[in-house]
Every structure is written in structure tokens, then in C-alpha cells.
Design an enzyme around this catalytic site. Structure first.
Site, mmCIF file in Angstrom:
data_model
loop_
_atom_site.group_PDB
_atom_site.id
_atom_site.type_symbol
_atom_site.label_atom_id
_atom_site.label_comp_id
_atom_site.label_asym_id
_atom_site.label_seq_id
_atom_site.Cartn_x
_atom_site.Cartn_y
_atom_site.Cartn_z
ATOM 1 N N ASP A 242 0.830 -1.211 0.000
ATOM 2 C CA ASP A 242 0.000 0.000 0.000
ATOM 3 C C ASP A 242 0.863 1.260 0.000
ATOM 4 O O ASP A 242 0.580 2.231 -0.718
ATOM 5 C CB ASP A 242 -0.910 0.021 1.233
ATOM 6 C CG ASP A 242 -2.185 -0.781 1.056
ATOM 7 O OD1 ASP A 242 -2.516 -1.159 -0.085
ATOM 8 O OD2 ASP A 242 -2.870 -1.024 2.070
ATOM 9 N N HIS A 265 -3.233 4.877 4.485
ATOM 10 C CA HIS A 265 -3.331 5.740 3.308
ATOM 11 C C HIS A 265 -3.273 7.223 3.659
ATOM 12 O O HIS A 265 -2.617 8.004 2.975
ATOM 13 C CB HIS A 265 -4.624 5.440 2.551
ATOM 14 C CG HIS A 265 -4.743 4.026 2.099
ATOM 15 N ND1 HIS A 265 -3.804 3.421 1.285
ATOM 16 C CD2 HIS A 265 -5.693 3.076 2.338
ATOM 17 C CE1 HIS A 265 -4.171 2.171 1.044
ATOM 18 N NE2 HIS A 265 -5.311 1.941 1.669
#
Length: 306
Positions: A242, A265
Site C-alpha cells: 500500500d 493511506h
């Protein structure tokens, strides 16, 4: 000179949208030098293009989403971007006929396969690297993420989940990036989630496309997927995956060390924004000789054999 890269030909695939549960078609196409990565919503008339830049990341709940000033969005870009970053793709036009990138199997591996199938072509312009020259750090409570100078691209990542299955796995990993290390050791790590959260999300019309076909699912005690894990440390590896994708909205491959604790994120994007805003903390560099390049991207012809 080390050259920029794009794909040799168009490649297309169809998958399921994680949140909508609907079929999504993705098309990756070559782009001229200095284009960067541009995403295009072809389900709209006229089609809408959104450049993949840090300031276009305007939602980070459960995924990374690009949103333009008109509110048009393309969500769940991070696994595709991890593959683009891992294979060193500088320029590409990515068309999608939905507001989200298909989730595929929950990892970056299908996107790596697509890019390898398209082939990778060097272009007649110097590849630019974003070299960290001063540390930049962001924090949120006990979570933090940092970029600092390093000759190469190193990741030092630690997660901390209070779950018996995750606690049994390795929750800390340090790796020096190379294309082969990314493809073999990181790209197949799938997103993971907890059954209790999935039930809540579905009740709110979210994660309608989520299943054990595209995620590692855990109950309170164990992994529920019949085939188990792909890596013993799949959880921390997916968080690294990620991060690779989230950092690539900086626009260039990074030369430096990325260290993080419990980041996701939102914090990843905050770090990229903080870095770009602190202009004395980085510089754009290019290299004349392969031997001088501190970040190891495999030569295009060898990628098909990884």
C-alpha cells in the site's frame, strides 16, 4: 542515460469494484514522455482525466482516491500504483469505466502481470528520481511516517494489530527495494480485513465486492480463507505494498528511506504532501549510467522472467 518508461502496447482487463461490487474494465495505454500517470473515467461523457498527483488525493478512508475539483473520483488506486512503482513505469494513460479501479485478487500481482503482458518500453527522455536530502516526518497520535536520505530505496515498516493471528506473524520488515524483490516478496500480499468490519460496511453499502477471492478475512481468532496466507508475514507486506502505491503519487521513484509505524493511506499521503511542500528536503535527479542508479529497476527485457 537512464530512460523513462511506458508500456509497449495497450492491455485490458476486467474485474470487480471493491465497493460497488460491479464489473469494472481497466485499460492501460502508452503515454508520451513526461506525461506521468493519468487516470481517465470513460464511463462519463465527455470522459474525465485526473492526473495522479499528491494534491488530487482527497479521500483516504479504506483506500486512496483521486478526486478532481468537480468531485469526480477514481478510488482504490493503490495496488495498481504499487505495480507501476515496482516496475518503474513513468508514463501511462489508465482508462477505467467506473469510479474505482478493480480490486482483482486484493494484491498488486494481477497488475504486475498486466504490465508484463503489455511489455515495457524505454523512452527518449531521462528518468527523474526524487532524492530525499533532508528528513521529513508526519505524525498522528502514536502513528508516524518518515522519509530520510538513503542511497537506494529502503522501507522499514512496523504494524501493531491486537489480533492473535497477526500477532503470531512478523509485524516488522525492512527491505531494500528492487523490482525482483517487489515482484517476488511484496506484490502478492493481499489486503486484509476483519469479518466484523465487513458486516458493518456491507450494511452501509460499502465493500459489496469484497470476498475471500480478493482479501484475507479474519474473525476474532484466525484467518478464514481456506487456503490461508500467501506469505507468513502477508499482513505487514501488504501494508508495505500500500505504501509503495501511496508514495508513487509523488510523481517519481524515491531515492531515500521510508520508515513507518502503523501508518495507512491518510498518513502516507500527508507525508508525500509534506515532502513536496518542503522544497529544500528533496531534489529531482537523473543518472547517466546504470551503475550510478541507487534504485534497482530491472531492465525491461528481463521483467517477463520475474
Amino acid at each position: 542515460m537512464i530512460f523513462q518508461r511506458t508500456v509497449q502496447k495497450m492491455v485490458k482487463s476486467t474485474g470487480v469494484g471493491l465497493h460497488s461490487g460491479n464489473k469494472v474494465t481497466l485499460c492501460i495505454m502508452p503515454a508520451p514522455v513526461n506525461t506521468g500517470i493519468v487516470l481517465k473515467r470513460t464511463d462519463l461523457s465527455p470522459a474525465v482525466s485526473i492526473p495522479a498527483k499528491a494534491d488530487m488525493v482527497r479521500e483516504t478512508t479504506m483506500c486512496t482516491a483521486l478526486v478532481n475539483d468537480a468531485g469526480i473520483r477514481i478510488s482504490t488506486i493503490e495496488h495498481l500504483f504499487a505495480a507501476l512503482a515496482g516496475l518503474g513505469i513513468d508514463n501511462a494513460i489508465i482508462e477505467v469505466d467506473a469510479p474505482e479501479i478493480p480490486i482483482m485478487d486484493g494484491s498488486a500481482s494481477p497488475f504486475v502481470f498486466l504490465l508484463q503482458s503489455a511489455g515495457i518500453k524505454e523512452q527518449a527522455a531521462a528518468k527523474k528520481y526524487l532524492k530525499i536530502i533532508k528528513p521529513v516526518r508526519v505524525e498522528d497520535g502514536d502513528k508516524w511516517a518518515e522519509l530520510k536520505p538513503f542511497k537506494g530505496f529502503r522501507v522499514d515498516f512496523r504494524i501493531d494489530f491486537d489480533h492473535p493471528e497477526i500477532a503470531r506473524s512478523q509485524q516488522h520488515m525492512v527491505m531494500d527495494f528492487s523490482t525482483s524483490a517487489f515482484v517476488k516478496d511484496i506484490s502478492r500480499a493481499r489486503t486484509f480485513g476483519f469479518m466484523r468490519d465487513i458486516e458493518y460496511l456491507r450494511a452501509n453499502n460499502l465493500a459489496l465486492g469484497g470476498s475471500m477471492e480478493n482479501a484475507v478475512v479474519l474473525d476474532e481468532y484466525r484467518v478464514l480463507n481456506p487456503d490461508g496466507l500467501r506469505y507468513e508475514d502477508e499482513f505487514v507486506k501488504h501494508k508495505i505494498l500500500d505504501a509503495f502505491g501511496d508514495l508513487y503519487v509523488a510523481g517519481h521513484a524515491i531515492v531515500g528511506e521510508f520508515s513507518a509505524y502503523k501508518t495507512g493511506h491518510a498518513l502516507n499521503n500527508q507525508l508525500v504532501r509534506a515532502l513536496l511542500a518542503q522544497q529544500d528536503a528533496w531534489e529531482l535527479v537523473s543518472f547517466d549510467k546504470e551503475a550510478d542508479v541507487p534504485v534497482s529497476f530491472m531492465v525491461p527485457g528481463a521483467l517477463a522472467h520475474v
